[in-house]
Write a protein that holds these residues in place. Sequence first.
Motif, PDB file in Angstrom:
ATOM      1  N   ILE A  99       7.912  14.502   5.360  1.00 30.89           N
ATOM      2  CA  ILE A  99       7.419  15.755   5.938  1.00 30.89           C
ATOM      3  C   ILE A  99       7.648  16.924   4.970  1.00 30.89           C
ATOM      4  O   ILE A  99       6.985  17.975   5.066  1.00 30.89           O
ATOM      5  CB  ILE A  99       8.072  16.011   7.320  1.00 30.89           C
ATOM      6  N   SER A 100       8.522  16.738   4.012  1.00 28.07           N
ATOM      7  CA  SER A 100       8.764  17.784   2.998  1.00 28.07           C
ATOM      8  C   SER A 100       7.541  18.013   2.107  1.00 28.07           C
ATOM      9  O   SER A 100       7.490  18.998   1.364  1.00 28.07           O
ATOM     10  CB  SER A 100       9.966  17.418   2.123  1.00 28.07           C
ATOM     11  N   PHE A 101       6.542  17.125   2.171  1.00 26.46           N
ATOM     12  CA  PHE A 101       5.290  17.365   1.436  1.00 26.46           C
ATOM     13  C   PHE A 101       4.674  18.705   1.834  1.00 26.46           C
ATOM     14  O   PHE A 101       3.913  19.294   1.064  1.00 26.46           O
ATOM     15  CB  PHE A 101       4.271  16.261   1.752  1.00 26.46           C
ATOM     16  N   PHE A 102       4.976  19.173   3.061  1.00 23.14           N
ATOM     17  CA  PHE A 102       4.406  20.424   3.565  1.00 23.14           C
ATOM     18  C   PHE A 102       5.301  21.642   3.292  1.00 23.14           C
ATOM     19  O   PHE A 102       4.990  22.734   3.749  1.00 23.14           O
ATOM     20  CB  PHE A 102       4.163  20.320   5.074  1.00 23.14           C
ATOM     21  N   ASN A 103       6.389  21.446   2.571  1.00 21.41           N
ATOM     22  CA  ASN A 103       7.325  22.536   2.288  1.00 21.41           C
ATOM     23  C   ASN A 103       6.728  23.485   1.251  1.00 21.41           C
ATOM     24  O   ASN A 103       6.466  23.086   0.115  1.00 21.41           O
ATOM     25  CB  ASN A 103       8.642  21.944   1.776  1.00 21.41           C
TER      26      ASN A 103
END
Length: 317
Positions: A99-103
Amino acid sequence: RLDRQLMGIDASSRIVMITSAGCNALDYLLDDPAEVHAIDVNHRQNALLELKKAFIQRGIFDDLFQMFGIGSHPRCTDLYRSVRAQLEPLAQAFWDKRISFFNPESLKRSFYYHGTSGIAAWLMGNTLFKLRPNIRNIALCLLEARSLSEQRAAYALIEKEVWGKFANWLVRQPALMTLLGVPRPQIRLIQESYPDGLTGYIKDKLRHVMTELPISDNYFWRVYITGSYTLNCCPNYLVESNQAILKERTRRLKTHSCTVSAFLKQNPGEYSHYVLLDHQDWLAWHDPEALAEEWDLILANSRPGTRILMRSAGLDV
């Protein structure tokens, strides 16, 4: 858009399709089909579609657009926790780690520069922009062109700048093409059937898209060049006026992480549409028997008037 015109979807339509990130599957829901089955052997594609569905069902447009329009959200982890329970276990396992891809504070700053084709776009963009510092500005001129004549003028500048020795060498690298989602069998098809091989094929196709088709709402190229969409240049699932319809209909859209053949064996029926993309190029090279089986199953599970859409990199299919 053209697919929807060709397909003629209505309330009786039962669609079987390749997931491929799910933008098209969500698009088809706008035409009110009875059901859509999104199938992909790559469970990551279904994980992505499930996350999009979950955010549509959550019903807060600003968060949906930041996540999938801008490609990042400062509260991406908290938002994910709020929708996680709606995902299948495989999708949960995938996004728990990524989900860190969206950070927005990550190195790439956009979800769209992750994954294989995203990494390739990010690397190519950064390399070209460093080698030719004015390319980025010319590319933005291209995206903002108000007519085909303006597009042609902008692309003539880009083509002159980009196609040097480095670019010609780069597109001949199988590893890069694989990252972009072009498997080796397709590369061989192009090399064997296209007069100037892979480089000529890419040059010709880019020139056609950039000079003959309006780019103002071509969200595919915008996201490759900039890493994000805009409110007036984005897939239909990111248009605010479509949200109420999509929220109501997303339950008709099911994901299946398997082959088309396996799906049809497990779910026989009379389907009205098949959207096969280009996966049959791969099957034709690697597993002709599986290709024959797939066609047998498709024809056995079609009703009179069923429409089948496919595409190929070969000039002679």
